[in-house]
Design an enzyme around this catalytic site. Structure first.
Site, PDB file in Angstrom:
ATOM      1  N   HIS A  29       0.844  -1.199   0.000  1.00  0.00           N
ATOM      2  CA  HIS A  29       0.000   0.000   0.000  1.00  0.00           C
ATOM      3  C   HIS A  29       0.881   1.252   0.000  1.00  0.00           C
ATOM      4  O   HIS A  29       0.632   2.201  -0.759  1.00  0.00           O
ATOM      5  CB  HIS A  29      -0.909   0.011   1.234  1.00  0.00           C
ATOM      6  N   HIS A  88       0.157  -2.627   9.379  1.00  0.00           N
ATOM      7  CA  HIS A  88       1.591  -2.469   9.137  1.00  0.00           C
ATOM      8  C   HIS A  88       2.259  -1.721  10.278  1.00  0.00           C
ATOM      9  O   HIS A  88       1.642  -0.867  10.927  1.00  0.00           O
ATOM     10  CB  HIS A  88       1.856  -1.706   7.831  1.00  0.00           C
TER      11      HIS A  88
END
Length: 353
Positions: free
Chosen positions: A120, A167
């Site tokens: 991402h 993350h």
């Protein structure tokens, strides 16, 4: 820490508050969480969607159909390159995602994938940078707008992944720096690749073979995870868009303006321009969704039949490379081909090109 309660303002709570987005392929459902800051939550939901399939399937076609086909094609080349390297690197390093608890996960859509680097973050960095590089000097607009877009877009996507609990900060930094290196090495060749895709006599065969070989290689890096299917989907989309642009160029459907007209003035946004743009999106996305559904219905049972894999449980069948790779590659290859050939041809036929 990838995004605990102190960072994202959430805690484990009643199901009535918020349940994470379910992983439709694995069936995984996260623990319900109580969100205390709804504006921040929706802002970072938007940020995380900028790296999901829904955004890609709207953003790239919109550029190709309504704004600038050349910029759209070359953005796809950059996206495929960055995402492929990012997904493969994940499967080589095998760095786990942040543990929950202590992290509260507001999304489990990609939870079966590894964490480092954050793809991402890679996409959220590569797309705005490439967009500015591709449009500056080609279109008339203040460079300051582009330089403002890059950090805003990238920060929104990167911070959203930490907020969602998917993350760690290290994953994000690694993804950002990895993208800068990839762009520095490969961006100078994007124009050459695009010209080759459009003009070389044997480009379609080379494109299909190369992307398929890269897909087979990626499936050998690790045991099954959703990242392998995503990689095949990315490669299929890139191959389809490149092959479609080759056919479109051969037929002269989308001619690029002559170089002496650059930089191009930004046309005024009139009601007619806006209406035609909306009509192109509606017609084009209708065609794309029809093609996607038809190919999905055909490719999965066909692959199961060819490779003698039981098809009564689709989720289990798709964990086999023999099913997942051809399904994703063929389906999204046809989606990409539709975006750059079928749909522009329909636009020309009905008079809205």
């Amino acid at each position: 820490d990838g995004g605990g309660g102190a960072l994202n303002g959430v805690r484990h709570g009643p199901a009535a508050e918020r349940r994470p987005r379910r992983n439709s392929l694995t069936g995984e459902e996260g623990e319900p969480a109580c969100v205390s800051n709804w504006p921040l939550y929706y802002l970072f939901c938007l940020g995380t969607e900028l790296g999901n399939e829904l955004f890609y399937i709207l953003f790239f076609p919109f550029w190709i159909w309504n704004l600038d086909a050349l910029v759209g094609r070359r953005l796809v080349i950059v996206w495929v390159m960055v995402m492929y390297l990012g997904q493969c690197t994940k499967d080589v390093i095998r760095w786990p995602r942040p543990a929950s608890p202590p992290v509260v996960k507001l999304e489990v859509l990609y939870n079966s994938e590894y964490g480092l680097p954050s793809t991402h973050a890679m996409s959220g960095t590569a797309i705005p940078i490439a967009l500015v590089l591709l449009t500056h000097g080609r279109w008339q607009y203040p460079l300051a707008y582009g330089l403002l877009l890059i950090p805003c877009w990238s920060l929104l996507v990167c911070l959203s992944r930490m907020y969602m609990g998917m993350h760690s900060l290290l994953d994000i930094i690694a993804g950002f720096l990895y993208t800068i290196v990839i762009l520095a090495v490969f961006y100078p060749f994007v124009g050459l690749i695009d010209n080759f895709n459009q003009t070389h006599r044997h480009a379609p065969l080379i494109i299909i073979g190369l992307h398929l070989a890269l897909g087979i290689f990626s499936f050998t890096l690790d045991t099954w995870s959703t990242s392998r299917g995503d990689t095949a989907e990315i490669l299929g989309s890139g191959a389809g868009i490149a092959c479609g642009s080759h056919v479109t160029h051969s037929l002269g459907l989308l001619a690029d303006p002559p170089a002496d007209l650059f930089p191009l003035p930004v046309p005024p946004l009139t009601l007619t321009v806006f209406a035609k743009a909306i009509l192109r999106v509606l017609v084009g996305m209708g065609v794309v969704l029809i093609v996607r559904n038809i190919m999905k219905k055909i490719s999965i049972p066909l692959a199961c039949k060819i490779f003698k894999i039981p098809c009564d449980d689709i989720q289990k069948a798709r964990q086999h490379m023999e099913v997942e790779l051809p399904y994703r590659y063929i389906t999204y290859g046809m989606v990409g081909f539709s975006i750059t050939f079928f749909v522009p041809y329909i636009f020309l036929f009905i008079g809205i090109s």
